[in-house]
Design a protein around this motif. Structure first.
Motif, short mmCIF file in Angstrom:
data_model
loop_
_atom_site.label_atom_id
_atom_site.label_comp_id
_atom_site.label_asym_id
_atom_site.label_seq_id
_atom_site.Cartn_x
_atom_site.Cartn_y
_atom_site.Cartn_z
N LYS A 270 -1.99 95.85 -53.63
CA LYS A 270 -2.37 96.13 -52.24
C LYS A 270 -1.32 97.02 -51.57
N GLN A 271 -0.04 96.76 -51.83
CA GLN A 271 1.01 97.60 -51.26
C GLN A 271 0.90 99.03 -51.77
N SER A 272 0.68 99.17 -53.09
CA SER A 272 0.55 100.51 -53.66
C SER A 272 -0.68 101.22 -53.09
N LEU A 273 -1.78 100.46 -52.91
CA LEU A 273 -3.01 101.06 -52.39
C LEU A 273 -2.81 101.51 -50.94
N ASP A 274 -2.04 100.75 -50.15
CA ASP A 274 -1.74 101.15 -48.77
C ASP A 274 -0.97 102.47 -48.77
N HIS A 275 0.01 102.62 -49.68
CA HIS A 275 0.76 103.87 -49.79
C HIS A 275 -0.17 105.03 -50.16
N ILE A 276 -1.08 104.73 -51.09
CA ILE A 276 -2.03 105.77 -51.53
C ILE A 276 -2.91 106.22 -50.37
N GLN A 277 -3.38 105.27 -49.56
CA GLN A 277 -4.25 105.63 -48.44
C GLN A 277 -3.54 106.53 -47.45
N GLN A 278 -2.26 106.27 -47.20
CA GLN A 278 -1.49 107.13 -46.30
C GLN A 278 -1.34 108.54 -46.87
N ASP A 279 -1.04 108.62 -48.17
CA ASP A 279 -0.87 109.93 -48.81
C ASP A 279 -2.19 110.69 -48.87
N ILE A 280 -3.28 109.96 -49.12
CA ILE A 280 -4.61 110.59 -49.13
C ILE A 280 -4.93 111.16 -47.74
N LYS A 281 -4.56 110.42 -46.71
CA LYS A 281 -4.79 110.88 -45.34
C LYS A 281 -4.03 112.17 -45.07
N GLN A 282 -2.76 112.23 -45.50
CA GLN A 282 -1.95 113.43 -45.32
C GLN A 282 -2.50 114.59 -46.15
N TYR A 283 -2.94 114.27 -47.36
CA TYR A 283 -3.55 115.27 -48.24
C TYR A 283 -4.75 115.92 -47.54
N SER A 284 -5.62 115.07 -46.99
CA SER A 284 -6.81 115.56 -46.31
C SER A 284 -6.44 116.41 -45.09
N LEU A 352 -10.97 114.33 -57.30
CA LEU A 352 -10.51 113.57 -58.46
C LEU A 352 -9.71 112.35 -58.03
N LEU A 353 -8.83 112.54 -57.06
CA LEU A 353 -8.04 111.42 -56.55
C LEU A 353 -8.95 110.36 -55.94
N GLN A 354 -9.94 110.81 -55.17
CA GLN A 354 -10.86 109.86 -54.54
C GLN A 354 -11.59 109.03 -55.59
N ASP A 355 -12.05 109.70 -56.65
CA ASP A 355 -12.76 108.99 -57.72
C ASP A 355 -11.84 107.97 -58.39
#
Length: 435
Positions: A270-284, A352-355
């Motif tokens: 869950k912690q790693s997924l929270d980090h991923i969501q933040q990075d995905i948001k910045q990516y977008s 690809l990241l989203q998938d």
């Protein structure tokens, strides 16, 4: 040694006044950076109006303080959302020929007058002068000498872009980067800073050509803007790659975490997924930023072409400025094409990241469901054991099974524990069988 009369060096520099969504504090800071390039006794008057060309001081120029050797002035303007400043510096003698070595001295003088303030958008230079009377000097040889002393470490053959007739004289264009790129720095690398070298046959023609300085001010501002926007797009691309790597790293951590206990696995995942969501948001967000920089380039390319046409219309038929179209070719064939390719690749990477993240999220949901199911199983088994203990808690229930003298009947705790184990065990076996 090649010589010119009244060698003059003009720097056109540009600073951002305000950007989209910029705070008042940022806008004030931008203005402070710009005004610090001016003498301390100069106060700009920047009226809150939209204007394509607004002179910021009255009178419009601030002359250098009394100097026995140099002549010059500051000319600050605002071009919509951009500050522009022309700093002109000349050898004060307008009669006697001077060595083109003077351009080195003039450049040092102008740079000192910037008060060590950064140039945030871009810059351009014009070196000019006129030939001594009855001079037989070759225009291109003089221009090469001028460039040699202006930029000792540069190469004429590499930087030269073209030449043309201009107002009865000759004008040469060169490109050079404003600073060198470094992989370890987030500094903007502004490539293709324009340098013009204008050589005229006499003072009268040089004076006529000086009337185009306001046009150069506008033209160079558009060059600075699309150079700056392209440099921004390179930084954005670098940031997107960084986010991609971070997301991949966190995704791999989640895969490794599946070897751990279920409880620890879910917490860490869950912690790693929270980090991923933040990075995905910045990516977008950066993907949108890349498209925004392309729009800036498109707008300023159109403005550049319009201003170039205005200059052509002011000139007579003997003037040819086709070499200035090289910026148009550069923008169309490199800047815009590169940003389009980057955007396409980054969007594919984003998909690809989203998938991959959706797969990871599904795996975490399955693990969470398994944890909930195990917990429910545990509650059912414990509940059965507790119910069995409550049912068999009385002594009369022990004696028929083990006898009155049995240790279990004499020690109710042991009897209750035995009943709990039997009831819980039977419940576990039955639920396991019927799964």
């Amino acid at each position: 040694m090649n010589e010119l009369v009244y060698p003059t060096l003009d720097l056109f520099l540009y600073d951002l006044k305000e950007a989209l969504n910029a705070t008042d504090e940022v806008t004030r800071n931008n203005q402070e950076i710009f005004t610090k390039k001016l003498p301390k006794d100069v106060q700009i008057i920047d009226r809150d109006i939209e204007s394509e060309y607004l002179e910021l001081i009255s009178p419009s120029r601030k002359d250098f303080e009394q100097d026995k050797e140099l002549d010059g002035y500051y000319y600050p303007v605002r071009l919509n959302d951009t500050y522009g400043l022309q700093i002109s510096c000349s050898v004060i003698n307008k009669n006697e020929p001077q060595s083109v070595k003077e351009f080195s001295h003039l450049k040092s003088e102008i740079e000192q007058r910037l008060n060590q303030q950064p140039i945030t958008l871009g810059q351009a230079w014009i070196l000019s002068g006129w030939l001594p009377e009855n001079s037989m000097q070759n225009y291109e040889e003089i221009a090469q000498d001028c460039y040699k002393y202006f930029s000792p470490n540069r190469n004429w053959q590499r930087d030269f872009q073209g030449e043309a007739n201009f107002c009865g004289g000759k004008i040469f264009q060169l490109w050079q980067p404003q600073n060198e790129p470094t992989d370890s720095s987030n500094r903007l690398y502004l490539e293709n800073t324009p340098i013009l070298i204008a050589i005229y046959p006499n003072a009268e023609i040089a004076q006529k050509a000086a009337e185009f300085y306001t046009d150069w001010m506008g033209l160079f501002s558009y060059v600075s803007k699309f150079n700056w926007a392209y440099a921004q797009s390179r930084l954005i691309k670098k940031n997107i790659f960084g986010y991609y790597k971070k997301v991949e790293s966190d995704r791999q951590k989640i895969s490794l975490q599946h070897r751990q206990s279920l409880g620890h696995q879910l917490t860490a995942s869950k912690q790693s997924l929270d980090h991923i969501q933040q990075d995905i948001k910045q990516y977008s967000s950066d993907l949108l930023g890349l498209a925004f920089q392309k729009q800036i380039i498109d707008i300023n390319l159109t403005n550049y072409q319009t201003r170039l046409e205005i200059i052509r219309q002011k000139l007579d038929g003997d003037n040819q400025l086709e070499f200035l179209n090289k910026f148009v070719d550069l923008v169309n064939k490199k800047y815009l094409v590169q940003i389009d390719k980057d955007s396409e690749n980054m969007k594919l990477g984003f998909q690809l990241l989203q998938d991959n993240i959706n797969t990871v999220r599904s795996r975490i949901e399955l693990a969470k469901a398994e944890r909930d199911r195990n917990f429910q199983e545990f509650i059912a088994v414990v509940g059965a054991g507790v119910a069995g203990v409550n049912f068999a808690s009385a002594d009369k229930n022990c004696e028929p099974i083990f006898g009155k003298t049995s240790l279990f009947c004499k020690t109710p705790v042991l009897f209750s524990l035995l009943v709990f184990i039997i009831a819980a065990g039977l419940t576990w076996l039955i639920r396991r069988k019927w799964k």
